[in-house]
Design an enzyme around this catalytic site. Structure first.
Site, PDB file in Angstrom:
ATOM      1  N   HIS A 361       0.813  -1.215   0.000  1.00 51.57           N
ATOM      2  CA  HIS A 361       0.000   0.000   0.000  1.00 51.57           C
ATOM      3  C   HIS A 361       0.847   1.265   0.000  1.00 51.57           C
ATOM      4  O   HIS A 361       0.421   2.292  -0.508  1.00 51.57           O
ATOM      5  CB  HIS A 361      -1.049  -0.057   1.101  1.00 51.57           C
ATOM      6  CG  HIS A 361      -2.179  -0.950   0.690  1.00 51.57           C
ATOM      7  ND1 HIS A 361      -2.185  -2.296   0.953  1.00 51.57           N
ATOM      8  CD2 HIS A 361      -3.286  -0.710  -0.062  1.00 51.57           C
ATOM      9  CE1 HIS A 361      -3.269  -2.831   0.412  1.00 51.57           C
ATOM     10  NE2 HIS A 361      -3.952  -1.895  -0.201  1.00 51.57           N
ATOM     11  N   CYS A 674     -10.355  -2.243 -10.861  1.00 48.65           N
ATOM     12  CA  CYS A 674      -9.821  -1.125 -10.077  1.00 48.65           C
ATOM     13  C   CYS A 674      -8.427  -1.394  -9.523  1.00 48.65           C
ATOM     14  O   CYS A 674      -7.861  -0.569  -8.822  1.00 48.65           O
ATOM     15  CB  CYS A 674     -10.764  -0.768  -8.928  1.00 48.65           C
ATOM     16  SG  CYS A 674     -10.876  -2.052  -7.687  1.00 48.65           S
TER      17      CYS A 674
HETATM   18  C1  PEP Z   1      -6.791  -4.726  -5.148  1.00 47.72           C
HETATM   19  O1  PEP Z   1      -6.575  -5.635  -4.352  1.00 47.72           O
HETATM   20  O2  PEP Z   1      -6.543  -4.809  -6.362  1.00 47.72           O
HETATM   21  C2  PEP Z   1      -7.362  -3.452  -4.679  1.00 47.72           C
HETATM   22  C3  PEP Z   1      -7.748  -2.536  -5.517  1.00 47.72           C
HETATM   23  O3  PEP Z   1      -7.442  -3.259  -3.336  1.00 47.72           O
HETATM   24  P1  PEP Z   1      -6.211  -2.915  -2.373  1.00 47.72           P
HETATM   25  O4  PEP Z   1      -5.015  -2.617  -3.229  1.00 47.72           O
HETATM   26  O5  PEP Z   1      -6.623  -1.765  -1.538  1.00 47.72           O
HETATM   27  O6  PEP Z   1      -6.048  -4.172  -1.601  1.00 47.72           O
END
Ligand code: PEP
Ligand code: MG
Length: 752
Positions: A361, A674
């Site tokens: 993240h 996404c």
């Molecule tokens: C994903 O897992 O692709 C996502 C968009 O969520 P995050 O990156 O917040 O886990």
């Protein structure tokens, strides 16, 4: 045996001067194995040889003077075979090379073991003996285990040495290799933020002014003692007297006669206050660790706890003293959202995270902010970064330490090119999101991780495809209240009044921790994460949904998205709770609420195979390629050790996405993507080729992605797709896409 091994490795790790560390190492190994000689050779890849770096048993004059070619002698052979070689009569072996300078005539037995870090041979560790005998299994396994444990310690030590020797006046810049976390290039000064709670992250350093360090230490001790007094006062009446006595013990330990005295001595020897503290605390704590008596062993923990408290106070005063440079490269062991908030956005030019990988993240946050990031550079411990001038190359995942002016000028040219390319993309931001052949795309932004609202004007987007709600939870020292959440969500929804805003319910766990709700798990990415946690805590879930619903009043652009769904029962339970929250709000405000659309994140493979059932239960889905990749490939997205295996371009991931698209189209089930793949040029082309037409990405990528889609035709992409799906590796896939972009003369205009 285990205790000896641990101690040897710790001693090497603690010693900041590599040469001293190796000298200590060979003597300790010789003693531990009661052998007659131990030596260590380190690889020099430029010169293609192993250099004798330390020995206890061979001629000490040969240290630093005897180089053995990579293909020479027994040492070279150990390196080539990458496995131990154990010989009773080494001198009779055909690979034996006579090296008179080392004076090894009296030894017959030889055991050589490679030291390998990340598949690279760093050196060779040997033991020798006069008797003609094969070293036994215990000795061999001791050396192999030691070699494996030493590998990362030595890699760190070499880096540390290189960094401390590099200075701005050098003509050669030091280069560190990490992983590309967020694209872009920046030049700035390292500003280190240390996690106040990690004693292990402190690296040993010498200081010029012992008086100053001493004063620094005394100040921290004074603050710590005052803290103890306050704690003892608060606890008296709650704790029995014998438990309270621990505070007296702590006081005494800090006094000049015990730990305090030792620390003062270390400072007088030239160590900085933090290093002196760490050395003494580690030394005493280890003595207690090794004790047989369980009660005494526990005292090791007390000493570490005490050390930790003093350390926090040392860091506190130190960090307050450091002035932020004009252009900050934020360096931390693990960059968190709260750390990002400590640096004003206009001064923050790049991020370096010693831990983490491409889709951690921290990297996603950097991409959201549109600044370069390099991840997983653990070779150089934290404190060696402070104040260094750096070039951060987020495309390659490289960092240049203290670069010379000519190199800075070269990178400055690349930065200007990037600015020009961005301007080119931005020139088309107001144009329709459609391909050359007229196919329309829905381009939305991912929001929530950046500190401020997104950089792209909402007018030029089709809404928010993913609003991550974790940030406001992470930034506080307690769960936000319903009203606090209402105000925040309202602002986001108002920002896109006529467009959909997909708000995801709290997705903590994995690498997103709440400071006030610790989850200690062996395997956090497979553990209590996302919907699993919030369904177990309906009071958190319900408050969040109620806040979203209240924020949505008279706007009606809210969509609710459920993260980490792996089972249909989780969907049923979530929908039931959303309905309950809706009744509650409706009742409380005495109004009729419009039902928001509910969707599910497709990021756990199991749910991909239950699409028909899912489509009957909810209104839409959104594919999270970041987690989907990690779970399909069984590769932790946060672990730099396996980063080379984490690739959303893996043919298996692409095939899964393709099949999913066909199925979703068959069911006419609204689907968007996404994950980070949608913001990558190669990714968007393949997703568009598969039939996806709704995407959500970091706003810093939106202009580039729109610019690219406007230059391709679906018929061309339809030809590219089967070629890509037939590839055997992610590397081949990337080459195919690169070739496609080259043919269309787009490659040079896209720095991916
Ligand atoms: C994903 O897992 O692709 C996502 C968009 O969520 P995050 O990156 O917040 O886990
Ligand atoms: Mg996810």
């Amino acid at each position: 045996m285990l205790g000896q091994l641990r101690r040897i490795v710790q001693d090497v790790a603690q010693e900041p001067v590599l040469q001293n560390a190796l000298a200590g190492l060979v003597t300790s190994v010789k003693q531990a194995l009661t052998t007659e000689c131990c030596s260590v050779y380190l690889a020099d890849y430029e010169q293609q040889h192993f250099m004798l770096m330390a020995t206890d048993g061979l001629n000490p004059d040969a240290i630093g003077n005897i180089a053995i070619g990579f293909s020479e002698g027994l040492i070279g052979w150990v390196g080539q075979r990458e496995e131990p070689i154990n010989l009773a009569k080494a001198h009779l072996h055909p690979r034996f090379k006579v090296t008179p300078e080392v004076s090894e005539d009296r030894f017959s037995a030889f055991l050589g073991c490679p030291i390998i870090h990340h598949r690279k041979v760093l050196g060779v560790l040997t033991i020798q003996q006069a008797a003609e005998r094969v070293f036994n299994e215990d000795e061999e396994s001791f050396l192999v285990t030691l070699g494996a444990q030493l590998a990362s310690v030595l890699a760190n030590a070499e880096m540390r040495q290189a960094a401390s020797e590099s200075s701005p006046s050098q003509t050669q810049s030091g280069q560190l290799k990490g992983l590309p976390g967020a694209p872009g290039i920046a030049i700035g000064e390292a500003f280190v933020l240390e996690p106040a709670n990690d004693f292990n992250a402190i690296s040993l350093k010498r200081a010029d002014d012992p008086e100053k360090e001493l004063a620094h230490f005394y100040r921290a001790v004074k603050i710590t003692k005052a803290e103890f007094n306050r704690l003892a006062e608060r606890m008296s009446g709650h704790l029995p007297a014998d438990a309270l006595a621990i505070f007296d013990v702590y006081h005494q330990l800090l006094d000049a006669a015990s730990l305090g005295n030792e620390i003062e001595l270390q400072i007088a020897e030239g160590w900085c206050a933090k290093s002196a503290l760490k050395r003494v605390v580690e030394k005493f704590a280890r003595q207690f660790d090794d004790m047989d008596d369980a009660y005494l062993r526990e005292r090791g923990t007390d000493i570490r706890d005490l050390g930790q408290r003093v350390l926090n106070n040392l860091l506190d005063t130190e960090q307050r003293k450091i002035k932020l440079p004009e252009k900050v490269v934020l360096v931390a062991d693990n960059v968190t959202a709260t750390m990002l908030a400590e640096v004003p956005r206009e001064q923050l030019v790049a991020i370096v995270s010693l831990k983490g990988s491409v889709n951690s993240h921290a990297a996603i946050m950097a991409r959201a902010l549109g600044i370069p990031a390099v991840m997983g550079v653990s070779e150089l411990p934290l404190l060696h970064w402070q104040g260094q001038r750096l070039i951060v190359d987020g495309y390659q995942g490289h960092i240049l330490l203290s670069p010379v002016e000519a190199i800075c000028a070269e990178y400055q040219r690349l930065i200007s090119e990037d600015v020009a390319l961005n301007a080119r993309y931005l020139a088309e931001i107001a144009q329709p999101s459609q391909s050359l052949c007229g196919k329309q795309f829905n381009l939305m932004v991912n929001s929530g991780l950046a500190i401020e609202l997104e950089t792209t004007n909402p007018v030029y987007t089709d809404g928010v495809g993913l609003y991550r709600t974790e940030f406001p939870f992470i930034m506080r020292s307690r769960f936000p209240t319903e009203q606090e959440q209402v105000e925040l969500y309202r602002k986001v929804l108002e920002n896109y009044p006529t467009k959909p805003v997909v708000m995801r319910t709290l997705d903590v766990g994995g690498d997103k921790a709440l400071p006030y709700f610790s989850i200690d798990e062996e395997n956090p990415f497979l553990g209590w994460r996302g919907i699993r946690l919030t369904l177990d805590h309906p009071e958190i879930f319900l408050v969040q949904i109620r806040a979203m619903l209240k924020a949505n009043l008279a706007l009606d652009n809210l969509h609710i998205l459920l993260p980490m769904i792996s089972d249909l029962a989780e969907v049923d339970e979530s929908v039931r709770l959303i309905r309950q929250a809706s009744f509650e709000v409706s009742d409380e405000l005495a109004i009729e609420l419009l039902k928001p659309k509910i969707g599910v994140m497709i990021e756990v493979p199991s749910i991909m195979y239950q699409l028909p059932e899912l489509a009957r239960k909810v209104d839409f889905c959104s594919i999270g390629t970041n987690d989907l990749t990690q779970y399909l490939l069984a590769v932790d997205r946060n672990n730099p050790r396996v980063a080379s295996l984490y690739d959303a371009m893996h043919p298996a991931v692409l095939r899964a996405l393709h099949q999913f698209s066909l199925q979703a189209q068959g069911l006419q089930f609204p689907t968007s993507v996404c994950g980070e793949l949608a913001g990558e040029p190669a990714g968007i082309l393949l997703l568009a080729a598969m039939g996806y037409n709704s995407f959500s990405m970091n706003s810093s990528n939106l202009a580039k992605i729109k610019w690219l889609l406007r230059r391709v035709e679906l018929s061309e992409l339809a030809l590219l797709l089967p070629q890509v799906l037939a590839c055997q590796s992610a590397k081949q896939v990337r080459l195919q896409v690169q070739r496609f972009l080259e043919q269309k003369q787009l490659l040079s205009q896209l720095r991916a």
